[in-house]
Design an enzyme around this catalytic site. Structure first.
Site, mmCIF file in Angstrom:
data_model
loop_
_atom_site.group_PDB
_atom_site.id
_atom_site.type_symbol
_atom_site.label_atom_id
_atom_site.label_comp_id
_atom_site.label_asym_id
_atom_site.label_seq_id
_atom_site.Cartn_x
_atom_site.Cartn_y
_atom_site.Cartn_z
ATOM 1 N N ASP A 71 0.852 -1.188 0.000
ATOM 2 C CA ASP A 71 0.000 0.000 0.000
ATOM 3 C C ASP A 71 0.889 1.240 0.000
ATOM 4 O O ASP A 71 2.107 1.135 0.101
ATOM 5 C CB ASP A 71 -0.912 -0.002 1.236
ATOM 6 C CG ASP A 71 -2.240 0.720 0.971
ATOM 7 O OD1 ASP A 71 -2.316 1.491 -0.017
ATOM 8 O OD2 ASP A 71 -3.189 0.503 1.747
ATOM 9 N N PHE A 105 -1.630 1.094 -5.610
ATOM 10 C CA PHE A 105 -0.236 0.641 -5.587
ATOM 11 C C PHE A 105 -0.112 -0.760 -6.198
ATOM 12 O O PHE A 105 0.790 -1.043 -6.989
ATOM 13 C CB PHE A 105 0.289 0.669 -4.145
ATOM 14 C CG PHE A 105 1.698 0.159 -3.998
ATOM 15 C CD1 PHE A 105 2.764 0.791 -4.640
ATOM 16 C CD2 PHE A 105 1.965 -0.944 -3.191
ATOM 17 C CE1 PHE A 105 4.072 0.322 -4.488
ATOM 18 C CE2 PHE A 105 3.266 -1.419 -3.039
ATOM 19 C CZ PHE A 105 4.319 -0.789 -3.683
ATOM 20 N N ALA A 181 -8.827 7.341 10.606
ATOM 21 C CA ALA A 181 -8.293 6.297 11.477
ATOM 22 C C ALA A 181 -7.660 5.232 10.600
ATOM 23 O O ALA A 181 -7.935 5.178 9.393
ATOM 24 C CB ALA A 181 -9.410 5.669 12.316
ATOM 25 N N GLY A 187 -9.761 -4.025 3.379
ATOM 26 C CA GLY A 187 -9.613 -4.612 2.042
ATOM 27 C C GLY A 187 -10.310 -5.961 1.943
ATOM 28 O O GLY A 187 -10.955 -6.273 0.940
ATOM 29 N N ASP A 188 -10.198 -6.757 3.021
ATOM 30 C CA ASP A 188 -10.849 -8.074 3.052
ATOM 31 C C ASP A 188 -12.361 -7.907 2.995
ATOM 32 O O ASP A 188 -13.057 -8.635 2.283
ATOM 33 C CB ASP A 188 -10.477 -8.820 4.336
ATOM 34 C CG ASP A 188 -8.966 -8.934 4.512
ATOM 35 O OD1 ASP A 188 -8.330 -9.496 3.613
ATOM 36 O OD2 ASP A 188 -8.439 -8.450 5.517
#
Length: 265
Positions: A71, A105, A181, A187-188
């Protein structure tokens, strides 16, 4: 996100053994396969073999791959898996995937091209389509959002081959409010929700993404509110307090109120 962790990591032999067990019991017919964080090249190669075999069992199987590799922090990208995973993802995994959910990325790593503008992002998504997947969603990017700096851009592209062989591509942009935060597991959650909503809306990436991103917002807003309350006034929430409020968000996950709209490009 924690300082300590224990336990074992499944290796490719163990994965193969589990799969053999499924096969012996003839329970190896699946509609979907979803993969995420992996650190081992042989494990990843085994996943490809299994997916290919499962696709022989069921030609309609959809493989959703979240190519978790790294990332960007403050504009600088870095990998948090061994570098030798990149060629495996690029040359073996992505070609058998139907849906991929890289961040900016990871999309750059897979194509070897940097993204500075939305136009370049669309070109990178086209390159990713050419590698195999018919649905590509860049889950987050550092592109400037038309709505302003408080918003994060995600981009989606769905390429369909019509009966006469011509290809049609639908492209969308989703802008969602940034939440101040650092969460672990977003992502999951994104990949899992996208799997669910593309299943419900297979030919409408716009709606699938709106529901996915809206549900994410509900979960994140509930999490940050709860974390701040637990941490107390003026204190920074810790990892435990920032655990995603998944169970508490069950209704929002099943039937999210659409609070984020997608723009068709």
């Amino acid at each position: 996100g924690y300082a300590h962790w224990k336990g074992q990591v499944l290796n490719s032999d163990e994965l193969h053994e589990l799969y053999e067990g499924l096969k012996l019991n003839k329970v190896n017919r699946y509609d979907y396969v979803l993969t995420g964080y992996t650190r081992d090249t042989s494990f990843l190669a085994m996943v490809v073999d299994i997916v290919q075999e499962l696709k022989q069992q069921n030609s309609n199987l959809v493989y959703v791959c979240d190519p978790v590799m790294g990332d960007k922090w403050n504009g600088e990208g870095s990998m948090y898996v061994p570098k030798d995973l990149l060629p495996v993802y690029r040359d073996k995994v992505v070609p058998v995937a139907d849906i991929i959910t890289p961040n900016q990325f990871e999309a750059e790593l897979l194509t070897g091209r940097k993204i500075h503008t939305e136009k370049e992002a669309l070109e990178v998504m086209d390159m990713l389509h050419a590698m195999g997947p018919e649905t590509v969603v860049i889950t987050s990017s550092d592109l400037q959002a038309p709505l302003g700096n408080d918003y994060l851009i995600a981009l989606g592209s769905h390429r369909k081959t019509k009966a006469d062989g011509t290809k049609v591509t639908q492209r969308i942009r989703v802008e969602s409010p940034k939440v101040d935060a650092v969460f672990v597991g977003t992502g999951d959650l994104f990949a899992a929700m996208l799997l669910a909503w593309t299943h419900k809306h297979p030919n409408n990436l716009k709606v699938a993404c709106e529901k996915t991103v809206s549900a994410m917002q509900h979960v994140l807003q509930r999490t940050i509110k709860s974390a701040k309350a637990q941490a107390g006034e003026g204190n920074k929430p810790n990892s435990a307090q920032l655990e995603l409020r998944m169970v508490q968000s069950k209704k929002d996950i099943e039937n999210p109120e659409i609070i984020v709209k997608a723009t068709v490009l």
